[in-house]
Design a protein around this motif. Sequence first.
Motif, short mmCIF file in Angstrom:
data_model
loop_
_atom_site.label_atom_id
_atom_site.label_comp_id
_atom_site.label_asym_id
_atom_site.label_seq_id
_atom_site.Cartn_x
_atom_site.Cartn_y
_atom_site.Cartn_z
N GLU A 192 0.81 -1.21 0.00
CA GLU A 192 0.00 0.00 0.00
C GLU A 192 0.85 1.28 0.00
N VAL A 193 1.57 1.43 -1.11
CA VAL A 193 2.27 2.70 -1.38
C VAL A 193 1.82 3.16 -2.77
N VAL A 232 4.07 -3.00 2.79
CA VAL A 232 3.12 -2.18 3.56
C VAL A 232 1.75 -2.83 3.42
N PRO A 233 1.21 -3.44 4.48
CA PRO A 233 -0.09 -4.12 4.38
C PRO A 233 -1.26 -3.15 4.45
N THR A 246 -0.70 4.81 0.70
CA THR A 246 -2.06 4.99 0.20
C THR A 246 -3.00 5.16 1.40
N PRO A 247 -4.26 5.58 1.17
CA PRO A 247 -5.20 5.71 2.29
C PRO A 247 -5.48 4.40 3.01
N ARG A 269 2.20 -1.70 10.77
CA ARG A 269 2.54 -3.10 10.54
C ARG A 269 3.43 -3.29 9.31
N VAL A 270 4.29 -2.33 9.04
CA VAL A 270 5.22 -2.44 7.90
C VAL A 270 6.21 -3.57 8.17
N MET A 271 6.42 -4.40 7.16
CA MET A 271 7.32 -5.54 7.30
C MET A 271 8.56 -5.36 6.42
#
Length: 289
Positions: free
Chosen positions: A211-212, A284-285, A237-238, A244-246
């Motif tokens: 989610e970028v 990015v989840p 992103t929204p 929870r970035v891995m």
Amino acid sequence: MDDFNRSLERPSSAFTGMRAWRFLTSAAVLLAGLAVWLPTATAVGPDYRIGTDDVLAISVWDQKDLDQVVSVRPDGKISLPLVGEMEAGGSTVADLAARLTTQYSKTVRGAQVTVSVREIRSRTVFFLGGVVRPGPMQLTQELTVLQALSSVGGPIPSADLESAFVLRGQKRIPVNLLMILQKGDMSQNVNLQPGDTVVVPNADSVYVLGEVKTPGQVKYTKCLTVTTAIAGAGGFTPLASARRVMVVRGDGAKREVFRVNVNDIMSDPEYRDVPLKPNDVITVPQRLF
């Protein structure tokens, strides 16, 4: 999330470096580019020493049939009608013209010889790696690394500006282009010499997924962190879950996986950002609803 993205939009050193590069190289092209790429006869100073492969135009006054355009051979000599072989390498233009006038005067009454350098080919520098036009160019004047790079189109986007260097014989001279562009450290901007090879390595990368705004490859620099890599991928992103970035590092038995809470990094000055290594994968989840 917009607050996070505005914070992440602060450019990393790599991005500001490339913007500075575009500005400075535009100025350098105006100052040096025209002189470097002149295709006609080259004006040289009185102290210029003719070298191997230089192209010379030789004219004998009022004797058009004796006018010649010749290249200096690897042994430093040229061959001319009526004169035969003549040593040219290492001579100035005036010295060679005077010696040729003496030689032609033996067979041509009142001979007057002029010599000009049609093309300089003996002052080659080479460019390797991440530049727009790699290969040889000629030093028709004194040039610094920055000026010469502008003449070959500058670095490509994937170039590692921090790790460039000049090979001069057996010597390796580090040139941190980022230091020149960001901090004006002109001690890094060395003057080039004939025979130098300028190497601009291609940078390693990290990968930002999920989610970028622009997922994909981000150029690695020594100061790259999780937040600056996400900024390089356009920010969240929204739907992104900043908590929870891995990060996945390595593979096989050496594989590491760890979670990064970007919210904490951005809100707490004492919470240290996470430095990255080449080939790290950042995911990015989505937020949990």
